[in-house]
Design an enzyme around this catalytic site. Structure first.
Site, PDB file in Angstrom:
ATOM      1  N   ALA A 268      36.996  43.666  44.327  1.00 63.59           N
ATOM      2  CA  ALA A 268      36.648  45.109  44.575  1.00 63.59           C
ATOM      3  C   ALA A 268      36.343  45.870  43.221  1.00 63.59           C
ATOM      4  O   ALA A 268      36.814  45.231  42.066  1.00 63.59           O
ATOM      5  CB  ALA A 268      38.152  45.827  44.961  1.00 63.59           C
TER       6      ALA A 268
ATOM      7  N   ASP B  71      35.857  37.137  38.572  1.00 63.01           N
ATOM      8  CA  ASP B  71      35.600  38.465  37.521  1.00 63.01           C
ATOM      9  C   ASP B  71      37.138  39.092  37.329  1.00 63.01           C
ATOM     10  O   ASP B  71      37.577  40.052  38.068  1.00 63.01           O
ATOM     11  CB  ASP B  71      34.628  39.033  38.378  1.00 63.01           C
TER      12      ASP B  71
ATOM     13  N   CYS C 130      34.939  42.043  31.323  1.00 64.41           N
ATOM     14  CA  CYS C 130      34.383  42.899  30.363  1.00 64.41           C
ATOM     15  C   CYS C 130      35.295  43.379  29.266  1.00 64.41           C
ATOM     16  O   CYS C 130      35.296  44.483  28.673  1.00 64.41           O
ATOM     17  CB  CYS C 130      33.967  44.332  31.316  1.00 64.41           C
TER      18      CYS C 130
HETATM   19  N1  SAM Z   1      34.321  41.964  40.904  1.00 69.09           N
HETATM   20  C1  SAM Z   1      34.664  43.361  40.843  1.00 69.09           C
HETATM   21  C2  SAM Z   1      32.826  44.028  40.881  1.00 69.09           C
HETATM   22  O1  SAM Z   1      32.075  43.624  40.380  1.00 69.09           O
HETATM   23  O2  SAM Z   1      32.972  45.150  41.731  1.00 69.09           O
HETATM   24  C3  SAM Z   1      35.167  44.077  39.752  1.00 69.09           C
HETATM   25  C4  SAM Z   1      36.485  43.336  39.503  1.00 69.09           C
HETATM   26  S1  SAM Z   1      37.767  44.091  38.415  1.00 69.09           S
HETATM   27  C5  SAM Z   1      37.195  43.550  36.996  1.00 69.09           C
HETATM   28  C6  SAM Z   1      39.162  42.919  38.614  1.00 69.09           C
HETATM   29  C7  SAM Z   1      39.865  43.193  40.081  1.00 69.09           C
HETATM   30  O3  SAM Z   1      40.598  41.969  40.131  1.00 69.09           O
HETATM   31  C8  SAM Z   1      40.620  44.555  40.200  1.00 69.09           C
HETATM   32  O4  SAM Z   1      40.089  44.822  41.445  1.00 69.09           O
HETATM   33  C9  SAM Z   1      42.108  43.940  40.410  1.00 69.09           C
HETATM   34  O5  SAM Z   1      42.592  44.873  41.425  1.00 69.09           O
HETATM   35  C10 SAM Z   1      41.694  42.545  40.891  1.00 69.09           C
HETATM   36  N2  SAM Z   1      43.170  41.635  40.724  1.00 69.09           N
HETATM   37  C11 SAM Z   1      43.877  41.960  39.752  1.00 69.09           C
HETATM   38  N3  SAM Z   1      44.919  40.880  39.904  1.00 69.09           N
HETATM   39  C12 SAM Z   1      44.464  40.158  41.044  1.00 69.09           C
HETATM   40  C13 SAM Z   1      44.944  38.961  41.411  1.00 69.09           C
HETATM   41  N4  SAM Z   1      46.030  38.387  41.084  1.00 69.09           N
HETATM   42  N5  SAM Z   1      44.142  38.482  42.506  1.00 69.09           N
HETATM   43  C14 SAM Z   1      42.941  39.021  43.046  1.00 69.09           C
HETATM   44  N6  SAM Z   1      42.595  40.116  42.533  1.00 69.09           N
HETATM   45  C15 SAM Z   1      43.334  40.406  41.524  1.00 69.09           C
END
Ligand code: SAM
Length: 310
Positions: A119, A185, A238
């Protein structure tokens, strides 16, 4: 925004002076600069020619060298999000550095791909377009509140080959499903994206970085378990924190002899990866990683590593 008015924590200053040395002020200057906005043409909904023809009537588009579908928008760009082409999913507003991880993973039509932390979907939509909607993507996101945005973006962009899952990425590595390619990511401190949100500086502290670093190591391990032999995992953040970037890769390479970092060749200016920090020396494999700071290409800062599974 005037950087004099924003508090920079002494710990941050000390750390980033160690990272950037005599470039520290330049790093700050670019971290406080108004971000150049950019779009990626969503080739599931429009051709590059169509978008260029229409948008060049109002804006000046400048090609982003490392992403064929990416363009900086010069001129008055406040209303991109309201432009019909955005609403129709013909373009996706995306930061140019954030286009890099999908380009590096390079998913092909017909492949089976996992986007472990998906997301709001910038990279899922980019990968679906690269795959021409063929094959499959599992777009996973652990935060339930962020699923709606992910879902809306996939629908707006006409993505037909993705299924959304709402799981902790750490659990996915324990399943028996094996993917051709996996993108992790990772959630991070975001110190490459200060110009997008000054809150990043407010929230930053060493404890948080250490906590994130431990989570990132586990997520990378899980991502690697999800990929089949001969497959590719791309790890990206990032953040410009060595402990969220090179150290995560280093600790992983020390543990996993079946992980081989691969060269990333892209037409952009890059920083040298950090090979040691605060008395910790990293695995030589980190030299293959891509590290870019905001001042290199006038983008967000990003870190990307491409790993092949033997
Ligand atoms: N890849 C996305 C994009 O390009 O639109 C952005 C991702 S953002 C950097 C990181 C995401 O990892 C967040 O949405 C967060 O809620 C999620 N996240 C955090 N801990 C996580 C976990 N244990 N497993 C999966 N997702 C996780």
């Amino acid at each position: 925004m005037d950087k004099e008015k924003i508090e920079i924590k002494p710990g941050f200053e000390e750390r980033y002076k160690k990272i950037f040395k005599d470039e520290y002020e330049l790093f700050l200057k670019y971290s406080f600069k108004f971000p150049k906005r950019a779009i990626r043409v969503n080739t599931l909904r429009a051709s590059i020619e169509e978008v260029k023809e229409q948008l060049e009537k109002i804006w000046n588009l400048e090609s982003i060298p490392w992403c064929e579908e990416g363009f900086w928008i010069n001129g008055d760009r406040r209303d991109i999000g309201n432009h019909l082409f955005h609403q129709l999913g013909k373009v996706y507003v995306q930061e140019p550095a954030s286009m890099i991880p999908a380009v590096v993973l390079n998913p092909k039509p017909g492949e089976f791909v996992l986007d472990m932390a998906a997301a709001p979907g910038s990279k899922t939509t980019q990968m679906a377009a690269m795959m021409e909607n063929k094959g499959g993507i599992i777009a996973n996101e652990s935060d339930y509140k962020r699923l709606k945005m992910l879902d809306m973006n996939l629908q707006r962009c006409g993505v037909l080959n993705a299924v959304i899952t709402n799981m902790n990425g750490l659990a996915l590595g324990k399943k028996n499903t094996r993917f051709d390619k996996v993108l992790i990511d990772a959630p991070c401190s975001g110190t490459g994206t200060i110009r997008k949100s000054f809150l990043t500086l407010k929230m930053w502290n060493k404890k948080m970085v250490e906590k994130l670093s431990r989570l990132q190591e586990k997520l990378l391990e899980s991502a690697f378990n999800c990929v089949k032999k001969g497959g590719i995992v791309v790890y990206s953040t990032c953040s410009l924190e060595p402990f969220e970037d090179e150290r995560v890769i280093s600790n992983f390479l020390i543990k996993r002899s079946d992980a081989v970092p691969e060269e990333i060749e892209l037409p952009l200016k890059r920083d040298s990866p950090i090979t040691e920090f605060e008395k910790q020396e990293f695995h030589t494999g980190v030299k293959k990683c891509l590290r870019i700071s905001p001042q290199r290409n006038d983008t967000d800062g990003f870190f990307v590593c491409r790993l092949k599974k033997l």
